[in-house]
Design an enzyme around this catalytic site. Structure first.
Site, PDB file in Angstrom:
ATOM      1  N   GLU A 228       0.755  -1.292   0.140  1.00  0.00           N
ATOM      2  CA  GLU A 228       0.068   0.115   0.098  1.00  0.00           C
ATOM      3  C   GLU A 228       0.840   1.326   0.066  1.00  0.00           C
ATOM      4  O   GLU A 228       0.467   2.213   0.709  1.00  0.00           O
ATOM      5  CB  GLU A 228      -1.025   0.046   1.273  1.00  0.00           C
ATOM      6  CG  GLU A 228      -1.867  -1.119   1.059  1.00  0.00           C
ATOM      7  CD  GLU A 228      -2.844  -1.304   2.401  1.00  0.00           C
ATOM      8  OE1 GLU A 228      -3.979  -1.580   2.277  1.00  0.00           O
ATOM      9  OE2 GLU A 228      -2.478  -1.027   3.429  1.00  0.00           O
ATOM     10  N   GLU A 302      -6.833  -7.517  -1.171  1.00  0.00           N
ATOM     11  CA  GLU A 302      -7.513  -7.480   0.191  1.00  0.00           C
ATOM     12  C   GLU A 302      -9.091  -7.190  -0.173  1.00  0.00           C
ATOM     13  O   GLU A 302      -9.372  -5.921  -0.424  1.00  0.00           O
ATOM     14  CB  GLU A 302      -6.886  -6.471   0.943  1.00  0.00           C
ATOM     15  CG  GLU A 302      -5.581  -6.780   1.453  1.00  0.00           C
ATOM     16  CD  GLU A 302      -5.011  -5.767   2.396  1.00  0.00           C
ATOM     17  OE1 GLU A 302      -5.718  -5.042   3.056  1.00  0.00           O
ATOM     18  OE2 GLU A 302      -3.698  -5.947   2.738  1.00  0.00           O
TER      19      GLU A 302
END
Length: 654
Positions: A228, A302
């Site tokens: 991320e 995710e």
């Protein structure tokens, strides 16, 4: 209305041609939609049950490893993954080995396989694997290689997410706290001090990972580059550095990045597959991802089926039917996905991270996450809904469900002995003597690596009262000798000390409640007293600084202490000792500490984690495999005031 004309003609005699062309003929009548480039493909919603047959695509059966996980883009077809040259959808689920007792790894992996998943994903926490510079730990509960190979034995492929930063609601996002000893440190950048440390860690870690790759006969089919980074994005060269660091050490499998929709562009690397994180089916996000890499399949790294909790907030839950419907849409749209979390586990010890959105909030001990399996590995409504869905699209029957781990409720424990913190100081290592306060990470202990977790006690003599000012992280109890005079935290930095007639001992007990694991705030996570302490703006000098890391060796030393009988009521930090009696076959249970205030629970020297009266979590998971038959030593470190009983229950209260 009868079969279409071409089908009727086929039936009238040209049976060989019919058999050959029948699949194409049926496909020609499937609803067709256009992708963004105008290419035509059949709507995957018409795929019948049993479309996916990957029985030959498991780590133990697939012997030819010449072709790994690849992306394919062809005319008249949506881009897709292949594995071993066969079309492949990733049905992934996240389990973190470091949050699950090793004795339960196989149970959790078997439950992942029995639900219909084909892939395991896991993070690798740098802070746990290199607790001190150059001192690596891949043993016991941190045996990454054993976990990955156990996944292979279970029939699961693996996507590895090695960081160096992982977020994961773990302390400092998985970065070791000793990095913060450098006052100029800039984490997650190409700052020399950071990448130098990453290089040494990767030299050790990646050498362990290389033999586990698909092309070497192992189960790892893909590796994630950092995590991320689009949400951070402070150094345009950093992700290129991490990619190169992986490649030059022998990573040959497909590389991926992972970001939410808002930060996809900022986190991607040219030549690396970008994946996306989300909590629902977002068509606009997929369009954005397809625009970014038009010839690549979509992968949800995710899919958040729940969320983590912080102390003082409400318990997070997500609707099981919504989760099933979203996964169904992924499958019918031929989108690969990874469920985060399939099984969350527990933030044992001082592992938890924290959030900061104007106020510091520690992540709770449970990482249940409202996941597909509970914190203790039990089945949920989400599990059975996903199992039913996945079994309907797989050609092979699913493995039988593993049995539930038995739970028990044991007799209540009334601690009989206690030790006030002040009595314990003699059993600690010698205090650090310093002219001024020293923050936790810079204490000259642990072979120069400082202190990572726990508490620090600062003592100095004062001879007058007034306005005390101290910058503490994260919370502090302030005492004159053994009398509490108030609390300090991130927002309360001053305290009035009453007039005193003679010099007394000022004591400041600071608790590290977990370092922030997300955002630029990770740069500012030094704990303890981080500046000078003043009374009426005059700096205090001459500190004795005690480190309270509460390791297993510390509790071994406490066994030689002279414990006192527990008084009816005691105010102040203290250790409370009792015996938890179980039968000859210990089972999982949950500690209930409803009459206690705030602190940590230790069973046979193992740190189960933090409890707190503010909730939402009301019980602590106690794995049966950590219990001895018959008698078990249980110690509470209670910060505020004594409670009565330590109870157990066979169900969690989250």
């Amino acid at each position: 209305m009868g079969p279409p004309p071409r089908f009727s003609r086929c039936l009238s005699g040209k049976r060989i041609l019919c058999i050959f062309f029948l699949p194409l003929i049926l496909a020609s009548f499937a609803p067709r939609v256009k992708d963004k480039e105008g290419l035509i493909y059949a709507n995957a919603q018409l795929h019948p049950a049993g479309t996916f047959n990957w029985s030959h695509l498991t780590p133990l059966t697939l012997k030819d490893r010449s072709v790994g996980l690849e992306t394919v883009s062809r005319v008249r077809s949506k881009p897709y993954f292949t594995l071993g040259g066969h079309k492949f959808l990733i049905f992934g689920g996240s389990i973190h080995y470091f949050r699950v007792p090793r004795e339960y790894w196989r149970d959790r992996l078997l439950k992942l396989k029995a639900c219909g998943f084909n892939t395991l994903t896991t993070y690798v926490p740098w802070n746990l694997h290199e607790p001190e510079r150059g001192k690596f730990d891949f043993s016991g509960n941190l045996d990454l290689e054993a976990f990955v190979m156990m996944a292979a034995e279970t029939g699961l492929w693996v996507i590895l997410r090695p960081g160096p930063y992982i977020c994961s609601e773990i302390d400092l996002g998985g970065l070791p706290s000793w990095l913060l000893q450098d006052p100029k440190m800039i984490l997650r950048t190409t700052y020399k001090g950071f990448v130098g440390a990453v290089d040494k860690y990767f030299d050790h870690l990646i050498s362990r990972v290389v033999p586990l790759q698909y092309h070497k006969g192992g189960p790892i089919i893909a590796v994630q580059v950092e995590n991320e980074y689009g949400s951070f994005a402070k150094d345009k060269d950093y992700m290129l550095y991490v990619r190169k660091a992986l490649l030059k050490r022998g990573i040959v499998e497909l590389l991926m990045t992972s970001d939410d929709a808002e930060n996809l562009l900022k986190g991607r690397i040219k030549g690396v597959l970008a994946t996306i994180n989300m909590n629902k089916f977002e068509k606009s996000a997929f369009e954005q991802l397809s625009h970014l890499q038009s010839n690549k399949p979509i992968m949800i790294m995710e899919f958040w089926v729940g969320w983590f909790d912080t102390w003082g907030s409400e318990h997070s839950v997500a609707n099981a039917e919504d989760v099933k419907e979203t996964v169904s849409k992924f499958i019918t749209s031929e989108i690969s996905f990874n469920v985060y979390m399939f099984h969350g586990g527990t933030n044992f010890g001082f592992m938890n991270g924290a959030t900061y959105f104007g106020i510091h909030k520690a992540v709770v001990t449970s990482y249940d996450y409202d996941a597909v399996l509970t914190e203790a590995g039990d089945y949920t409504e989400k599990y059975f809904k996903l199992q039913g869905l996945l079994s309907s699209v797989l050609a092979m029957p699913l493995p039988p469900l593993p049995k539930l781990t038995p739970k028990a409720e044991y007799p209540s424990v009334k601690p009989s002995l206690y030790l006030p913190l002040w009595d314990v100081l003699q059993y600690l290592h010698e205090p650090v003597i310093s002219h001024t306060p020293v923050n936790m990470e810079n204490l000259p202990i642990n072979r120069g690596n400082g202190q990572s977790y726990g508490f620090v006690l600062y003592e100095t003599s004062i001879c007058s009262g007034g306005s005390l000012h101290a910058n503490v992280h994260d919370t502090a109890q302030v005492f004159l000798n053994e009398i509490s005079i108030g609390l300090l935290d991130d927002h309360t930095k001053t305290l009035i000390i009453p007039k005193i007639r003679e010099c007394q001992l000022l004591r400041i007990l600071v608790e590290n409640q977990g370092r922030v694991n997300f955002s630029w705030k990770i740069q500012d996570q030094r704990k303890g007293l981080t500046e000078s302490v003043t009374i009426n703006k005059v700096p205090l000098n001459g500190f004795a600084i005690y480190s309270l890391e509460m390791t297993m060796s510390f509790f071994e030393r406490l066994r030689s202490a002279t414990w006192r009988p527990v008084p009816k009521n005691y105010l102040g930090p203290a250790f409370y000792l009792g015996t938890l009696k179980v039968d000859s076959s210990p089972k999982d249970t949950f500690l209930s500490l409803l009459t206690w205030n705030s602190g940590f629970a230790f069973i046979n020297g193992r740190n189960l984690g933090r409890y707190s009266i503010i909730g939402p979590q009301k019980t602590l998971y106690l794995p049966g495999v950590w219990l001895h038959p018959e008698d078990n030593e249980i110690i509470l470190f209670e910060k505020r005031k004594s409670g009565s009983y330590i109870q157990t229950t066979n169900e969690p209260i989250l």
